[in-house]
Design a protein around this motif. Structure first.
Motif, short mmCIF file in Angstrom:
data_model
loop_
_atom_site.label_atom_id
_atom_site.label_comp_id
_atom_site.label_asym_id
_atom_site.label_seq_id
_atom_site.Cartn_x
_atom_site.Cartn_y
_atom_site.Cartn_z
N GLY A 39 23.52 18.69 -15.72
CA GLY A 39 22.33 19.54 -15.66
C GLY A 39 21.09 19.00 -16.31
O GLY A 39 20.01 19.58 -16.17
N GLY A 40 21.22 17.87 -17.01
CA GLY A 40 20.04 17.32 -17.69
C GLY A 40 18.92 16.98 -16.73
O GLY A 40 17.73 17.14 -17.06
N GLN A 41 19.27 16.53 -15.52
CA GLN A 41 18.25 16.13 -14.57
C GLN A 41 17.56 17.33 -13.92
O GLN A 41 16.56 17.18 -13.23
CB GLN A 41 18.86 15.24 -13.49
N TYR A 42 18.12 18.54 -14.14
CA TYR A 42 17.53 19.74 -13.55
C TYR A 42 16.62 20.49 -14.52
O TYR A 42 16.04 21.51 -14.17
CB TYR A 42 18.62 20.68 -13.05
N LEU A 43 16.54 20.01 -15.74
CA LEU A 43 15.69 20.65 -16.74
C LEU A 43 14.21 20.38 -16.49
O LEU A 43 13.35 21.15 -16.92
CB LEU A 43 16.07 20.18 -18.15
N LEU A 44 13.93 19.31 -15.78
CA LEU A 44 12.55 18.94 -15.46
C LEU A 44 12.29 19.15 -13.98
O LEU A 44 13.23 19.14 -13.17
CB LEU A 44 12.30 17.48 -15.84
N PRO A 45 11.04 19.32 -13.58
CA PRO A 45 10.71 19.44 -12.16
C PRO A 45 11.17 18.20 -11.39
O PRO A 45 11.25 17.10 -11.95
CB PRO A 45 9.17 19.55 -12.16
N SER A 46 11.49 18.38 -10.11
CA SER A 46 12.04 17.28 -9.31
C SER A 46 11.11 16.09 -9.23
O SER A 46 11.57 14.94 -9.22
CB SER A 46 12.37 17.79 -7.90
N ASN A 47 9.80 16.33 -9.18
CA ASN A 47 8.87 15.19 -9.09
C ASN A 47 8.86 14.39 -10.38
O ASN A 47 8.71 13.16 -10.36
CB ASN A 47 7.46 15.68 -8.74
N ILE A 48 9.06 15.04 -11.53
CA ILE A 48 9.13 14.33 -12.81
C ILE A 48 10.43 13.53 -12.87
O ILE A 48 10.47 12.38 -13.33
CB ILE A 48 9.03 15.31 -14.00
N ASN A 49 11.52 14.15 -12.41
CA ASN A 49 12.80 13.44 -12.37
C ASN A 49 12.72 12.18 -11.53
O ASN A 49 13.27 11.13 -11.89
CB ASN A 49 13.89 14.37 -11.79
N SER A 50 12.03 12.28 -10.39
CA SER A 50 11.88 11.12 -9.52
C SER A 50 11.04 10.05 -10.19
O SER A 50 11.38 8.86 -10.13
CB SER A 50 11.23 11.53 -8.19
N CYS A 51 9.94 10.44 -10.81
CA CYS A 51 9.08 9.47 -11.50
C CYS A 51 9.83 8.72 -12.57
O CYS A 51 9.62 7.51 -12.77
CB CYS A 51 7.88 10.19 -12.12
N LEU A 52 10.71 9.41 -13.28
CA LEU A 52 11.44 8.80 -14.39
C LEU A 52 12.78 8.22 -13.96
O LEU A 52 13.51 7.66 -14.78
CB LEU A 52 11.67 9.85 -15.49
N SER A 53 13.13 8.36 -12.68
CA SER A 53 14.42 7.85 -12.15
C SER A 53 15.59 8.32 -13.00
O SER A 53 16.52 7.56 -13.29
CB SER A 53 14.40 6.33 -12.07
N ILE A 54 15.56 9.60 -13.40
CA ILE A 54 16.60 10.13 -14.28
C ILE A 54 17.97 10.11 -13.61
O ILE A 54 18.99 9.82 -14.25
CB ILE A 54 16.22 11.56 -14.74
N GLY A 55 18.00 10.40 -12.32
CA GLY A 55 19.28 10.38 -11.60
C GLY A 55 19.93 9.01 -11.63
O GLY A 55 21.13 8.89 -11.88
N ARG A 107 0.80 -1.23 0.00
CA ARG A 107 0.00 0.00 0.00
C ARG A 107 0.83 1.28 0.00
O ARG A 107 0.38 2.32 0.44
CB ARG A 107 -0.96 0.01 1.20
N GLU A 108 2.03 1.20 -0.53
CA GLU A 108 2.86 2.41 -0.66
C GLU A 108 2.75 2.92 -2.09
O GLU A 108 3.68 2.84 -2.89
CB GLU A 108 4.31 2.09 -0.28
N TYR A 109 1.57 3.47 -2.39
CA TYR A 109 1.26 3.87 -3.77
C TYR A 109 2.12 5.05 -4.23
O TYR A 109 2.62 5.05 -5.36
CB TYR A 109 -0.23 4.23 -3.87
N ASP A 110 2.26 6.05 -3.38
CA ASP A 110 3.06 7.22 -3.76
C ASP A 110 4.51 6.83 -4.02
O ASP A 110 5.15 7.36 -4.93
CB ASP A 110 3.00 8.28 -2.66
N ALA A 111 5.02 5.91 -3.20
CA ALA A 111 6.42 5.47 -3.36
C ALA A 111 6.63 4.77 -4.70
O ALA A 111 7.70 4.87 -5.29
CB ALA A 111 6.82 4.56 -2.21
N PHE A 112 5.61 4.06 -5.17
CA PHE A 112 5.75 3.36 -6.44
C PHE A 112 5.72 4.32 -7.62
O PHE A 112 6.44 4.14 -8.61
CB PHE A 112 4.63 2.32 -6.60
N ILE A 113 4.92 5.38 -7.50
CA ILE A 113 4.74 6.30 -8.63
C ILE A 113 5.75 7.45 -8.59
O ILE A 113 6.40 7.76 -9.59
CB ILE A 113 3.31 6.87 -8.64
N PHE A 114 5.89 8.08 -7.42
CA PHE A 114 6.65 9.32 -7.35
C PHE A 114 8.08 9.17 -6.85
O PHE A 114 8.90 10.06 -7.09
CB PHE A 114 5.90 10.32 -6.45
N SER A 115 8.40 8.09 -6.16
CA SER A 115 9.77 7.91 -5.69
C SER A 115 10.63 7.34 -6.81
O SER A 115 10.17 6.51 -7.59
CB SER A 115 9.78 6.96 -4.49
#
Length: 322
Positions: A148-164, A89-97
Motif C-alpha cells: 500500500g505504500g505506493q497508493y499513499l501518493l497520487p498516481s502521477n507522483i508515484n509515476s514521477c518517482l517510479s515508486i512501483g 521530444r517526449e517531454y511528458d514521458a521523461f517527467i511523468f512516466s
C-alpha cells in the motif's frame, strides 16, 4: 584494494546485452514475442541482483557515499536522459512516466540504495545479528510499498518517482546482497554440479515459456528468483567454457555497462528496425541478436570520446577521471 571480480563483469555484460536485445525485439517486432516476454521476466531483476552483490562491502553510509551515488546514478540519469528527451521530444514521458524515457533504472537504483542504507542503519543501531531477522527487516521496504505504500501518493507522483519499480526490484537487490555477503552461498553457486543443474533448469524454463505463461505457473516472485539464480548458473558454465577472447569482450561490456545503458537509446533512435518483420521467425531472432551486438559496439565506439574527456565523463557518466 579489492580485486575486481571479472565474473561479475561478465554477468553485467550479459545483462546489458539482454537489455539492448529486449529493446531491439520490442522496436523491431512491435507485438511482444516469446523471446521478449521471457527476457523481461528476469533481465532487470538480474541486473538489480548484480547491483546488490557488492553492497555488503559498504561499511559507512555517510555524506560522501550519497554524494558518490548521486554523481554516478542521478547525474547520468538527468543529463543524458534530458539530452535524449530534447531529441525525441517526449517531454511528458521523461517527467511523468515511471519509465522516464528508459532512464528509470538509474533513478530507482539510487532510491534502492537510500532505502538499503536506512534499513542497514536501523539494523546496526539495534545491533541485530540474527540472519533471519536481518532478512525480514531488510525486506520491509518491499512489503511496505507492495502492501500500500505506493497508493499513499497520487498516481502521477508515484509515476514521477517510479515508486512501483523501486519497490518491485528492491527485493532482488537484497537477494544479491546476501549472495555476495556470505561465502557459503558464493561457493555453492561456484559448484560445478549446481551450475550444470541450474543451466539445465534455465534452458527448460526457456522452452516451457513457449508452451505456457511462466507468470502463472506459480508465485511470480519465486519464478523470477529461480530464473535469476538459474541464469547465474548458466553464465558460470558459459564463463568456464567460452573462448577467453569472447569472455574478455563480454567483460568489457560489463565494465562499461553504464555507457551502453545511457547511450544505446540514441543509436536505437536512428534505426528503422520494422524491416525485421519481413523475415521468417528464426531469421528475425538472428537479425535481432546481431543488431543488439552491433548497437553495443557502435555505442561503445561513439562514447569513447566522452570517456576520454574528464569533463564530459563527469557530466554524462558521473565518473571522475582516474
Amino acid at each position: 584494494m579489492q580485486q575486481r571480480d571479472t565474473f561479475l563483469d561478465f554477468c553485467k555484460g550479459a545483462a546489458i546485452f539482454l537489455v539492448v536485445l529486449g529493446h531491439v525485439l520490442l522496436k523491431s517486432m512491435d507485438l511482444r514475442n516469446g523471446l521478449f516476454n521471457f527476457i523481461c521476466l528476469y533481465h532487470m531483476p538480474f541486473f538489480f541482483m548484480l547491483s546488490g552483490y557488492l553492497a555488503w562491502r559498504v561499511k559507512r553510509f555517510d555524506v560522501s557515499f550519497f554524494k558518490k551515488k548521486a554523481r554516478t546514478l542521478l547525474l547520468p540519469c538527468f543529463m543524458v536522459g534530458l539530452m535524449f528527451t530534447l531529441i525525441n521530444r517526449e517531454y511528458d514521458a521523461f517527467i511523468f512516466s515511471e519509465f522516464h524515457n528508459g532512464y528509470w533504472f538509474l533513478w530507482s537504483l539510487f532510491c534502492i540504495w537510500c532505502l538499503f542504507a536506512l534499513v542497514k542503519w536501523f539494523i546496526s543501531l539495534c545491533r541485530i545479528k540474527n540472519v533471519l531477522i536481518e532478512i525480514g527487516i531488510l525486506l520491509l521496504p518491499f512489503f511496505m510499498i507492495k502492501l500500500g505504500g505506493q497508493y499513499l501518493l497520487p498516481s502521477n507522483i508515484n509515476s514521477c518517482l517510479s515508486i512501483g519499480f523501486t519497490g518491485a526490484f528492491y527485493r532482488f537487490f537484497i537477494m544479491g546482497y546476501f549472495i555476495g555477503k556470505y561465502d557459503n552461498i558464493k561457493k555453492w553457486f561456484q559448484n560445478k554440479r549446481v551450475n550444470i543443474a541450474g543451466m539445465i533448469g534455465f534452458v527448460l524454463m526457456f522452452l516451457i515459456s513457449y508452451l505456457v505463461d511462466l507468470e502463472h505457473i506459480g508465485p511470480f516472485t519465486i519464478v523470477q528468483i529461480l530464473l535469476c539464480l538459474s541464469f547465474l548458473c548458466f553464465l558460470r558454465v558459459l564463463y568456464n567454457r567460452l573462448f577467453d577472447r569472447i569472455c574478455k569482450r563480454i567483460e568489457k561490456y560489463g565494465c562499461r555497462s553504464l555507457d551502453i545503458y545511457v547511450f544505446h537509446y540514441f543509436v536505437l533512435l536512428l534505426l528503422n528496425l520494422t524491416i525485421v518483420k519481413q523475415f521468417a521467425a528464426p531469421m528475425q531472432y538472428i537479425i535481432a541478436l546481431l543488431t543488439a551486438w552491433a548497437i553495443i559496439e557502435v555505442t561503445l565506439l561513439l562514447s569513447n570520446p566522452i570517456e576520454r574527456n574528464k569533463y564530459l565523463r563527469l557530466i554524462f557518466l558521473g565518473k571522475i577521471q582516474k
